[in-house]
Scaffold this active site. Structure first.
Site, PDB file in Angstrom:
ATOM      1  N   GLU A  16      52.241  44.582  45.364  1.00 44.36           N
ATOM      2  CA  GLU A  16      51.722  44.981  44.039  1.00 44.36           C
ATOM      3  C   GLU A  16      52.334  46.290  43.543  1.00 44.36           C
ATOM      4  O   GLU A  16      51.950  46.764  42.471  1.00 44.36           O
ATOM      5  CB  GLU A  16      50.193  45.135  44.125  1.00 44.36           C
ATOM      6  CG  GLU A  16      49.440  43.911  44.655  1.00 44.36           C
ATOM      7  CD  GLU A  16      49.403  42.736  43.683  1.00 44.36           C
ATOM      8  OE1 GLU A  16      49.340  42.978  42.478  1.00 44.36           O
ATOM      9  OE2 GLU A  16      49.460  41.574  44.158  1.00 44.36           O
ATOM     10  N   ASP A 113      46.696  34.278  36.381  1.00 45.25           N
ATOM     11  CA  ASP A 113      45.670  33.336  36.845  1.00 45.25           C
ATOM     12  C   ASP A 113      46.256  32.013  37.320  1.00 45.25           C
ATOM     13  O   ASP A 113      45.620  31.298  38.090  1.00 45.25           O
ATOM     14  CB  ASP A 113      44.688  33.003  35.709  1.00 45.25           C
ATOM     15  CG  ASP A 113      43.871  34.202  35.263  1.00 45.25           C
ATOM     16  OD1 ASP A 113      44.021  35.279  35.859  1.00 45.25           O
ATOM     17  OD2 ASP A 113      43.097  34.043  34.297  1.00 45.25           O
ATOM     18  N   ASP A 184      42.557  29.967  41.700  1.00 44.18           N
ATOM     19  CA  ASP A 184      43.332  30.623  40.655  1.00 44.18           C
ATOM     20  C   ASP A 184      44.264  31.621  41.350  1.00 44.18           C
ATOM     21  O   ASP A 184      43.892  32.240  42.361  1.00 44.18           O
ATOM     22  CB  ASP A 184      42.405  31.393  39.702  1.00 44.18           C
ATOM     23  CG  ASP A 184      41.697  30.473  38.707  1.00 44.18           C
ATOM     24  OD1 ASP A 184      41.793  29.234  38.859  1.00 44.18           O
ATOM     25  OD2 ASP A 184      41.062  31.003  37.778  1.00 44.18           O
ATOM     26  N   HIS A 232      38.173  35.812  40.542  1.00 42.91           N
ATOM     27  CA  HIS A 232      39.345  36.706  40.675  1.00 42.91           C
ATOM     28  C   HIS A 232      39.079  37.990  41.477  1.00 42.91           C
ATOM     29  O   HIS A 232      37.991  38.530  41.482  1.00 42.91           O
ATOM     30  CB  HIS A 232      39.933  37.056  39.302  1.00 42.91           C
ATOM     31  CG  HIS A 232      40.269  35.814  38.513  1.00 42.91           C
ATOM     32  ND1 HIS A 232      40.538  35.823  37.177  1.00 42.91           N
ATOM     33  CD2 HIS A 232      40.382  34.501  38.902  1.00 42.91           C
ATOM     34  CE1 HIS A 232      40.790  34.586  36.751  1.00 42.91           C
ATOM     35  NE2 HIS A 232      40.698  33.769  37.801  1.00 42.91           N
ATOM     36  N   ASP A 234      41.098  40.830  41.113  1.00 40.89           N
ATOM     37  CA  ASP A 234      41.752  42.032  40.593  1.00 40.89           C
ATOM     38  C   ASP A 234      40.881  42.967  39.760  1.00 40.89           C
ATOM     39  O   ASP A 234      41.382  43.864  39.081  1.00 40.89           O
ATOM     40  CB  ASP A 234      43.057  41.677  39.849  1.00 40.89           C
ATOM     41  CG  ASP A 234      42.902  40.611  38.793  1.00 40.89           C
ATOM     42  OD1 ASP A 234      41.771  40.123  38.601  1.00 40.89           O
ATOM     43  OD2 ASP A 234      43.915  40.260  38.152  1.00 40.89           O
ATOM     44  N   ASN A 291      41.516  46.928  36.150  1.00 42.55           N
ATOM     45  CA  ASN A 291      42.512  45.868  36.277  1.00 42.55           C
ATOM     46  C   ASN A 291      43.893  46.427  35.892  1.00 42.55           C
ATOM     47  O   ASN A 291      44.415  46.167  34.826  1.00 42.55           O
ATOM     48  CB  ASN A 291      42.089  44.728  35.342  1.00 42.55           C
ATOM     49  CG  ASN A 291      42.947  43.505  35.460  1.00 42.55           C
ATOM     50  OD1 ASN A 291      43.852  43.303  34.668  1.00 42.55           O
ATOM     51  ND2 ASN A 291      42.676  42.673  36.426  1.00 42.55           N
ATOM     52  N   HIS A 336      46.697  43.825  34.548  1.00 47.71           N
ATOM     53  CA  HIS A 336      47.126  43.005  35.688  1.00 47.71           C
ATOM     54  C   HIS A 336      47.033  41.526  35.340  1.00 47.71           C
ATOM     55  O   HIS A 336      47.968  40.753  35.588  1.00 47.71           O
ATOM     56  CB  HIS A 336      46.278  43.333  36.920  1.00 47.71           C
ATOM     57  CG  HIS A 336      46.822  42.785  38.204  1.00 47.71           C
ATOM     58  ND1 HIS A 336      46.276  41.686  38.818  1.00 47.71           N
ATOM     59  CD2 HIS A 336      47.866  43.166  38.978  1.00 47.71           C
ATOM     60  CE1 HIS A 336      46.957  41.434  39.933  1.00 47.71           C
ATOM     61  NE2 HIS A 336      47.931  42.307  40.063  1.00 47.71           N
ATOM     62  N   CYS A 337      45.915  41.149  34.700  1.00 43.96           N
ATOM     63  CA  CYS A 337      45.705  39.728  34.358  1.00 43.96           C
ATOM     64  C   CYS A 337      46.786  39.181  33.429  1.00 43.96           C
ATOM     65  O   CYS A 337      47.233  38.045  33.598  1.00 43.96           O
ATOM     66  CB  CYS A 337      44.387  39.519  33.626  1.00 43.96           C
ATOM     67  SG  CYS A 337      42.915  40.074  34.444  1.00 43.96           S
TER      68      CYS A 337
HETATM   69  N1  ABU Z   1      40.502  38.408  35.914  1.00 40.87           N
HETATM   70  C1  ABU Z   1      39.507  39.397  35.938  1.00 40.87           C
HETATM   71  C2  ABU Z   1      38.140  38.863  35.634  1.00 40.87           C
HETATM   72  C3  ABU Z   1      37.109  39.404  36.555  1.00 40.87           C
HETATM   73  C4  ABU Z   1      36.084  40.304  35.890  1.00 40.87           C
HETATM   74  O1  ABU Z   1      35.880  40.263  34.705  1.00 40.87           O
HETATM   75  O2  ABU Z   1      35.455  41.117  36.592  1.00 40.87           O
END
Ligand code: ABU
Length: 352
Positions: A16, A113, A184, A232, A234, A291, A336-337
């Site tokens: 990362e 994802d 995912d 997820h 992250d 994130n 990150h997403c």
């Molecule tokens: N991909 C991040 C979603 C998780 C969250 O909202 O905590």
């Protein structure tokens, strides 16, 4: 040909934090909440601190336009750092079918994802949401191009995603069953030979087993249990550099931290600065503020609203490129997403 040219790999990302050279950034164009996706409802009903959108169908144009505007500022900043940025094609499917169900599509805003890069291999993951079944089609042109330049490109077995996957039994805490591999790509974070895999509503144990079998003996996949049960990893664990991680204080403690990471220094994230830019209910929890995306061991792209977090990182010698993504929580993705690192300068190493 020089030696450096011989060893060049167009797709190459082992962790990362290595210096970033090329990245895919998703698009908000055609962002919509699917109306026919039953799996979406099953996961929403099981979510604790995650709110699912109350809209159905297309997001307002203003949200999409402002998000593309925010993304173009990030692209500009990354380009100044000589990082190549690629974008997916647009995708919108009003209706598609498998032998078992039909759905309409989600949107290719979060490449993180649906695809992961492990070393020189692009892996399309067996996603949990029906509406995301064909989402990687938005990246096909890019992947053909990468493959022609030497990348490995594979896809996990397509899951059936029948109703039984989402029929929660009383004994079960997770929203999904464990009879076929589903996960995912954002259930994973990478640290060289060690891959941390969140077992949660968006990734079951068989998913971790499939990933281990696909990666073989050079890697160890660590299934992380009892860390965070919704979707997820992250917004729960962020690997900053070898030996240093950022953890979500509401979800992570000394007992549930994966064993190898117990040897690393842990920064617990400060309270997130909550913001809601539009009147729409956000998809993501406030923890989307952590994130973040590492551009190298000493530079991170961080949500500009998160000033306490930015200070914490700077105190640890990590410079910050602040990124304003006004509708990040509404659309369900932070730095990150919405990205997928295609190439980082670095090799496969053992960090434990
Ligand atoms: N991909 C991040 C979603 C998780 C969250 O909202 O905590």
């Amino acid at each position: 040909m020089s030696e450096e040219k011989d060893s060049f790999q167009i797709v190459n990302s082992h962790n990362e934090w290595d210096p970033l050279e090329e990245i895919i950034i998703g698009t908000a164009l055609n962002a919509r909440i699917p109306s026919q996706d039953k799996s979406f409802k099953a996961l929403s009903d099981n979510a604790h601190d995650l709110l699912f959108s109350d809209i159905e169908g297309d997001f307002p144009k203003k949200i999409i336009d402002e998000t593309e505007e925010d993304i173009s500022i990030l692209i500009n900043e990354l380009t100044k750092l000589d990082i190549i940025v690629r974008r997916p094609s647009q995708l919108k499917m009003d209706n598609f079918k498998t032998p078992d169900w039909s759905s309409d599509s989600f949107y290719p805003y979060c490449p993180r994802d649906v695809i992961t890069v492990i070393g020189e291999t692009l892996i399309e993951t067996p996603n949990v949401f029906r509406s995301r079944y064909f989402e990687t089609f938005a990246y096909r042109d890019l992947f053909v191009e990468y493959m022609k330049q030497g990348a490995r490109w594979i896809s996990a077995p397509k899951p059936r995603l029948q109703d039984t996957l989402y029929e929660k039994q009383e004994s079960q805490t997770l929203a999904i069953a464990n009879h076929e591999p589903v996960f995912d790509a954002a259930n994973i974070v990478r640290a060289g030979r060690d891959i941390f895999y969140l077992v949660s509503d968006s990734g079951n144990e068989l998913g971790a087993q499939w990933l281990q079998s696909a990666l073989g003996h050079n890697y160890q996949v660590h299934p992380c249990q009892d860390l965070y049960s919704s979707v997820h990893i992250d917004t729960t664990l962020v690997l900053l550099r070898p030996g240093l991680l950022l953890a979500n204080p509401e979800r992570v403690n000394e007992d549930n931290l994966p064993d190898p990471l117990k040897k690393w220094d842990i920064l617990y994230a400060p309270d997130m600065i909550e913001y809601q830019y539009s009147e729409l209910k956000p998809i993501s929890s406030p923890w989307l503020g952590m994130n973040l995306l590492m551009l190298s061991e000493s530079l991170a792209v961080v949500d500009s609203f998160q000033t306490p977090l930015i200070k914490l990182l700077e105190d640890k010698g990590i410079d910050v490129l602040p990124f304003t993504l006004r509708h990040g929580r509404t659309l369900g993705g932070g730095a990150h997403c919405i990205t997928l690192d295609v190439r980082r300068k670095g090799e496969l190493e053992n960090y434990f």
